[in-house]
Design a protein around this motif. Structure first.
Motif, PDB file in Angstrom:
ATOM      1  N   PRO A 272     -46.738 -54.635  38.869  1.00 14.97           N
ATOM      2  CA  PRO A 272     -45.640 -55.440  39.420  1.00 14.97           C
ATOM      3  C   PRO A 272     -44.408 -55.427  38.515  1.00 14.97           C
ATOM      4  N   GLY A 273     -43.253 -55.197  39.124  1.00 20.41           N
ATOM      5  CA  GLY A 273     -42.001 -55.194  38.377  1.00 20.41           C
ATOM      6  C   GLY A 273     -41.727 -53.933  37.609  1.00 20.41           C
ATOM      7  N   GLY A 274     -42.610 -52.927  37.732  1.00 20.26           N
ATOM      8  CA  GLY A 274     -42.455 -51.697  36.973  1.00 20.26           C
ATOM      9  C   GLY A 274     -41.256 -50.869  37.404  1.00 20.26           C
ATOM     10  N   VAL A 275     -40.842 -49.972  36.508  1.00 17.13           N
ATOM     11  CA  VAL A 275     -39.698 -49.090  36.738  1.00 17.13           C
ATOM     12  C   VAL A 275     -40.216 -47.737  37.208  1.00 17.13           C
ATOM     13  N   ILE A 276     -39.733 -47.284  38.366  1.00 18.55           N
ATOM     14  CA  ILE A 276     -40.154 -46.010  38.950  1.00 18.55           C
ATOM     15  C   ILE A 276     -38.950 -45.074  39.002  1.00 18.55           C
ATOM     16  N   VAL A 277     -39.152 -43.815  38.629  1.00 14.51           N
ATOM     17  CA  VAL A 277     -38.105 -42.797  38.731  1.00 14.51           C
ATOM     18  C   VAL A 277     -38.628 -41.688  39.641  1.00 14.51           C
ATOM     19  N   LEU A 278     -37.800 -41.278  40.608  1.00 17.00           N
ATOM     20  CA  LEU A 278     -38.238 -40.287  41.589  1.00 17.00           C
ATOM     21  C   LEU A 278     -37.064 -39.481  42.122  1.00 17.00           C
ATOM     22  N   PRO A 279     -37.347 -38.309  42.703  1.00 19.08           N
ATOM     23  CA  PRO A 279     -36.306 -37.489  43.327  1.00 19.08           C
ATOM     24  C   PRO A 279     -36.157 -37.841  44.807  1.00 19.08           C
ATOM     25  N   VAL A 280     -34.950 -37.644  45.316  1.00 21.59           N
ATOM     26  CA  VAL A 280     -34.649 -37.970  46.708  1.00 21.59           C
ATOM     27  C   VAL A 280     -33.869 -36.814  47.329  1.00 21.59           C
ATOM     28  N   ALA A 281     -34.241 -36.450  48.557  1.00 18.43           N
ATOM     29  CA  ALA A 281     -33.494 -35.447  49.327  1.00 18.43           C
ATOM     30  C   ALA A 281     -32.510 -36.178  50.235  1.00 18.43           C
ATOM     31  N   VAL A 282     -31.234 -36.093  49.919  1.00 16.46           N
ATOM     32  CA  VAL A 282     -30.205 -36.820  50.665  1.00 16.46           C
ATOM     33  C   VAL A 282     -29.875 -36.053  51.947  1.00 16.46           C
ATOM     34  N   GLN A 283     -29.998 -36.744  53.080  1.00 21.23           N
ATOM     35  CA  GLN A 283     -29.870 -36.083  54.376  1.00 21.23           C
ATOM     36  C   GLN A 283     -28.432 -35.980  54.884  1.00 21.23           C
ATOM     37  N   ASN A 284     -27.577 -36.882  54.462  1.00 19.40           N
ATOM     38  CA  ASN A 284     -26.218 -36.900  55.007  1.00 19.40           C
ATOM     39  C   ASN A 284     -25.152 -36.740  53.937  1.00 19.40           C
ATOM     40  N   ALA A 285     -25.486 -35.978  52.893  1.00 22.81           N
ATOM     41  CA  ALA A 285     -24.484 -35.715  51.855  1.00 22.81           C
ATOM     42  C   ALA A 285     -23.349 -34.876  52.446  1.00 22.81           C
ATOM     43  N   PRO A 286     -22.102 -35.173  52.087  1.00 24.23           N
ATOM     44  CA  PRO A 286     -20.981 -34.366  52.577  1.00 24.23           C
ATOM     45  C   PRO A 286     -21.143 -32.905  52.175  1.00 24.23           C
ATOM     46  N   GLU A 287     -20.616 -32.031  52.983  1.00 25.20           N
ATOM     47  CA  GLU A 287     -20.703 -30.605  52.701  1.00 25.20           C
ATOM     48  C   GLU A 287     -20.109 -30.304  51.332  1.00 25.20           C
ATOM     49  N   SER A 288     -20.772 -29.442  50.603  1.00 26.38           N
ATOM     50  CA  SER A 288     -20.410 -29.024  49.245  1.00 26.38           C
ATOM     51  C   SER A 288     -20.676 -30.099  48.198  1.00 26.38           C
ATOM     52  N   HIS A 289     -21.301 -31.218  48.591  1.00 29.88           N
ATOM     53  CA  HIS A 289     -21.678 -32.253  47.636  1.00 29.88           C
ATOM     54  C   HIS A 289     -23.172 -32.144  47.333  1.00 29.88           C
ATOM     55  N   PRO A 290     -23.622 -32.631  46.167  1.00 26.75           N
ATOM     56  CA  PRO A 290     -25.055 -32.581  45.850  1.00 26.75           C
ATOM     57  C   PRO A 290     -25.883 -33.326  46.886  1.00 26.75           C
ATOM     58  N   ASN A 291     -27.048 -32.790  47.208  1.00 33.36           N
ATOM     59  CA  ASN A 291     -27.923 -33.464  48.176  1.00 33.36           C
ATOM     60  C   ASN A 291     -29.321 -33.730  47.604  1.00 33.36           C
ATOM     61  N   ARG A 292     -29.423 -33.675  46.295  1.00 32.12           N
ATOM     62  CA  ARG A 292     -30.661 -34.038  45.607  1.00 32.12           C
ATOM     63  C   ARG A 292     -30.306 -35.006  44.479  1.00 32.12           C
ATOM     64  N   TYR A 293     -30.907 -36.205  44.537  1.00 37.63           N
ATOM     65  CA  TYR A 293     -30.623 -37.236  43.546  1.00 37.63           C
ATOM     66  C   TYR A 293     -31.908 -37.580  42.780  1.00 37.63           C
ATOM     67  N   ILE A 294     -31.712 -38.085  41.571  1.00 40.77           N
ATOM     68  CA  ILE A 294     -32.774 -38.756  40.829  1.00 40.77           C
ATOM     69  C   ILE A 294     -32.413 -40.230  40.799  1.00 40.77           C
ATOM     70  N   VAL A 295     -33.315 -41.081  41.282  1.00 39.31           N
ATOM     71  CA  VAL A 295     -33.015 -42.510  41.388  1.00 39.31           C
ATOM     72  C   VAL A 295     -34.098 -43.322  40.695  1.00 39.31           C
ATOM     73  N   THR A 296     -33.782 -44.571  40.443  1.00 45.24           N
ATOM     74  CA  THR A 296     -34.770 -45.500  39.907  1.00 45.24           C
ATOM     75  C   THR A 296     -34.859 -46.715  40.804  1.00 45.24           C
ATOM     76  N   VAL A 297     -36.091 -47.177  41.011  1.00 47.08           N
ATOM     77  CA  VAL A 297     -36.326 -48.394  41.784  1.00 47.08           C
ATOM     78  C   VAL A 297     -37.358 -49.240  41.037  1.00 47.08           C
ATOM     79  N   ARG A 298     -37.406 -50.499  41.405  1.00 48.92           N
ATOM     80  CA  ARG A 298     -38.451 -51.386  40.885  1.00 48.92           C
ATOM     81  C   ARG A 298     -39.607 -51.425  41.863  1.00 48.92           C
ATOM     82  N   GLN A 299     -40.795 -51.598  41.334  1.00 52.66           N
ATOM     83  CA  GLN A 299     -41.961 -51.552  42.196  1.00 52.66           C
ATOM     84  C   GLN A 299     -41.944 -52.651  43.254  1.00 52.66           C
TER      85      GLN A 299
END
Length: 361
Positions: A149-176
């Motif tokens: 509980p309350g832990g820090v999670i780091v994961l990759p995300v495939a962004v579906q609606n990124a503007p053209e020529s912009h990055p569409n893969r992010y590394i994000v952090t969320v709390r459990q």
């Protein structure tokens, strides 16, 4: 008489206390009756989970993971996942979330999908949709650990609606405990039941923009791969060393029939140990191929060492709650933890293919 002495990779002042702590609680952690984080919080008081954060040598940190694993691979595994999470924040120059440095808050690496996609094996399964102020996540991560509980999670995300020529893969952090995130815990595992492992399910989980750690996944993976694989390799080798230490006490069994094999096993152990120390001494200069090869090598060797231990210990090692049986069960996890054996062999085969092409040209 023992023919194997468990020499430290690096002789730090608290080493004997670390070994004693792991030894004392190994059975309880294995049964899931004690959290590995109780051990990590103890050693964190001496700063032993944040070594090497200055970008220099990782030998002290891999030494702690190695020592823990000689007695308790579950705690060493949890240290790897937690220390990797710390490395993720360091790689992007972010301040650590409160509690990570002293292990009062758990760190979870859910990065397997990023490495798989980068290798061409499988796509990232958590999808992100850009919305005002951040993005929303949907999808799943099939396996992650240190899920407290309350832990820090780091994961990759495939962004579906990124503007053209912009990055569409992010590394994000969320709390459990963020709204929309649920966990299906994996119970009754063959080993490592104390590591709080499970499947993450994201349903419209909101991530504010400030919790996007990077939108350059290639550069991010380049910067974090050395600490990720080196600490992981160290606990694999530590597990093997624990098996060799016990096996050495029983070499006279069956009139010493196994004794001629032991020097060959020790020679391989020494070679892997030297390679680990070499790469950890200057992690920024470590070649990816060498890191992958080491990780595969120590996983194979842990299987060899734990099976040899069972052979020489005999029936006493077949008792389910014996240290020998525990190490055998723990070693069976190594081919399936990320990067899996299949992943490692796939990537290393690509290096071999490129070498063959160069030789042919």
């Amino acid at each position: 008489m023992s023919e194997f002495t468990l020499e430290p990779l690096y002789d730090y002042p608290q080493r004997e206390q670390v070994l004693a702590l792991a030894r004392t609680h190994a059975d309880a952690v294995d049964r899931g009756e004690r959290s590995p984080f109780e051990n990590l919080r103890e050693i964190a008081k001496d700063g032993l989970i944040t070594l090497g954060r200055d970008g220099g040598s990782l030998v002290p940190q891999v030494s702690v993971a190695f020592d823990l694993a000689t007695e308790d691979a579950s705690t060493a595994f949890s240290l790897w996942a937690h220390r990797s999470t710390i490395a993720f924040f360091d790689a992007v120059g972010r301040e650590l979330p409160a509690g990570l440095a002293d292990a009062t808050v758990s760190g979870t690496t859910a990065m397997a999908a990023a490495y798989k996609e980068a290798s061409g094996l499988a796509p990232i399964k958590v999808e992100g949709t850009l919305v005002e102020g951040g993005l929303k996540l949907n999808g799943s991560v099939s396996w992650a650990s240190n899920l407290y509980p309350g832990g820090v999670i780091v994961l990759p995300v495939a962004v579906q609606n990124a503007p053209e020529s912009h990055p569409n893969r992010y590394i994000v952090t969320v709390r459990q405990d963020v709204e929309g995130l649920s966990i299906d815990y994996h119970r009754n595992l063959l080993a490592l039941n104390g590591t709080e492992s499970g499947t993450l399910k994201f349903e419209d989980v909101f991530v504010p923009s400030e919790d996007v750690l990077s939108d350059n996944i290639e550069a991010f993976l380049h910067d974090v791969t050395a600490p990720f694989l080196l600490v992981q390799s160290s606990f694999c080798l530590g597990l093997a060393a624990g098996a060799l230490q016990e096996a050495a006490k029983h070499l006279d069994v069956s009139q010493g029939v196994f004794r001629p094999e032991f020097p060959l096993i020790l020679a391989e152990y020494q070679s892997l140990r030297e390679e680990l120390v070499r790469l950890a001494s200057e992690p920024a200069r470590a070649e990816r191929r060498d890191l992958l090869s080491l990780r595969l090598g120590v996983s194979h060797f842990a299987t060899i060492a734990t099976h040899f231990e069972l052979q020489v210990v005999g029936g006493a090692g077949y008792v389910a709650d014996s240290p020998t049986a525990r190490r055998l069960r723990e070693a069976s996890f190594l081919p399936v933890q990320s990067p899996t054996e299949g992943h490692l062999r796939y990537e290393l085969a690509r290096y071999d293919h490129l070498e063959n092409l160069r030789d042919a040209l």
